[in-house]
Design an enzyme around this catalytic site. Structure first.
Site: not given
Ligand code: IPE
Ligand code: IPE
Ligand code: MG
Length: 239
Positions: A21, A69
């Protein structure tokens, strides 16, 4: 860092997982598009996969795309799907001739996933299914609740009347993997976000502040050392 010493430490975990993340925030902080963060995130993931393998850890799970997502805008989702397509090509090039099993956990029948991604994911799983040395479990279009329901529905089709934990686990994507010891979620978020819900009930969790693209090998070593100091009791008492 003394990797050799760490490798032979009996307290080392056998199955670790990354919730990768913070890619978006990493990019935004640098005045870049979120997509640049995802690209940097994938580059780091590849580096970390090889490092985990070199450390002798047997199984690695990683959360690449959750069922939730899809809520993101089309541009970002499309970019991620292209990255997964590249990632699957890279897996084939890098690991096909090695003792590495590649598992893609998640609903691969979902037509929102590009056909190329679904086909490549199924192909690489089939090609590597008998390998045992190291397991890479990439979770794409994955949700822990959805996985539990998948298992329940399969059991209903089988007309199962009594189900124990062992039978149930055979219906999870992770059937045949080792118990999940340690989950690392970068970016400082303190939640599971639907990741390996069944498997992580007794895992150790660690939430470093670093954003995923900045999470280094040194950070992983630090995390492993923290894990090895933990006292895992599984409901029992300290030995
Ligand atoms: C969790 O991260 C999913 C992945 C890393 C693929 P998200 O960024 O989607 O999670 P939330 O929305 O902060 O809970
Ligand atoms: C995690 O990074 C990757 C995926 C969920 C695919 P994020 O895209 O959630 O990054 P932040 O949390 O918005 O910084
Ligand atoms: Mg994230």
């Amino acid at each position: 860092m003394n990797i050799e010493k760490l490798k032979t430490d009996p307290r080392m975990p056998k199955h670790i997982a990354f919730i990768v993340d913070g890619n978006g925030r990493w990019a935004t902080k640098r005045h870049l598009l979120r997509s640049a963060g995802h690209k940097a995130g994938l580059d780091n993931l590849k580096l970390q996969i090889d490092f985990v393998k070199d450390l002798g850890i047997k199984n690695l799970s990683m959360y690449c795309f959750s069922c939730e997502n899809w809520k993101r805008n089309k541009e970002e989702v499309d970019f991620l799907m292209n990255l997964f397509n590249t990632m699957l090509d890279d897996f084939k090039n890098d690991y096909l001739n090695k003792d590495v099993r590649i598992l893609i956990s998640g609903n691969l029948d979902d037509e929102r996933l590009p056909k190329q991604v679904r086909d490549k994911a199924k192909e690489i799983m089939e090609l590597t299914k008998n390998k045992t040395g190291f397991v890479i479990n990439a979770c794409i279009n994955y949700g822990g609740r959805q996985e539990i329901l998948k298992a329940v529905n399969e059991l209903l089709v089988e007309k199962a009347t009594k189900v124990d934990e062992k039978t149930f686990e055979q219906h999870l994507y992770t059937a045949d993997m080792l118990p999940l010891d340690f989950v690392i979620r970068t970016s400082g978020e303190n939640r599971t976000s639907n990741f390996l819900t069944w498997q992580s009930t007794y895992s150790e969790w660690y939430f470093p502040k670093k954003l995923w693209p900045s999470f280094t090998k040194k950070d992983l070593i630090k995390a492993l050392k923290i894990y090895m100091k933990r006292d895992r009791r599984f409901g029992g008492v300290k030995a």
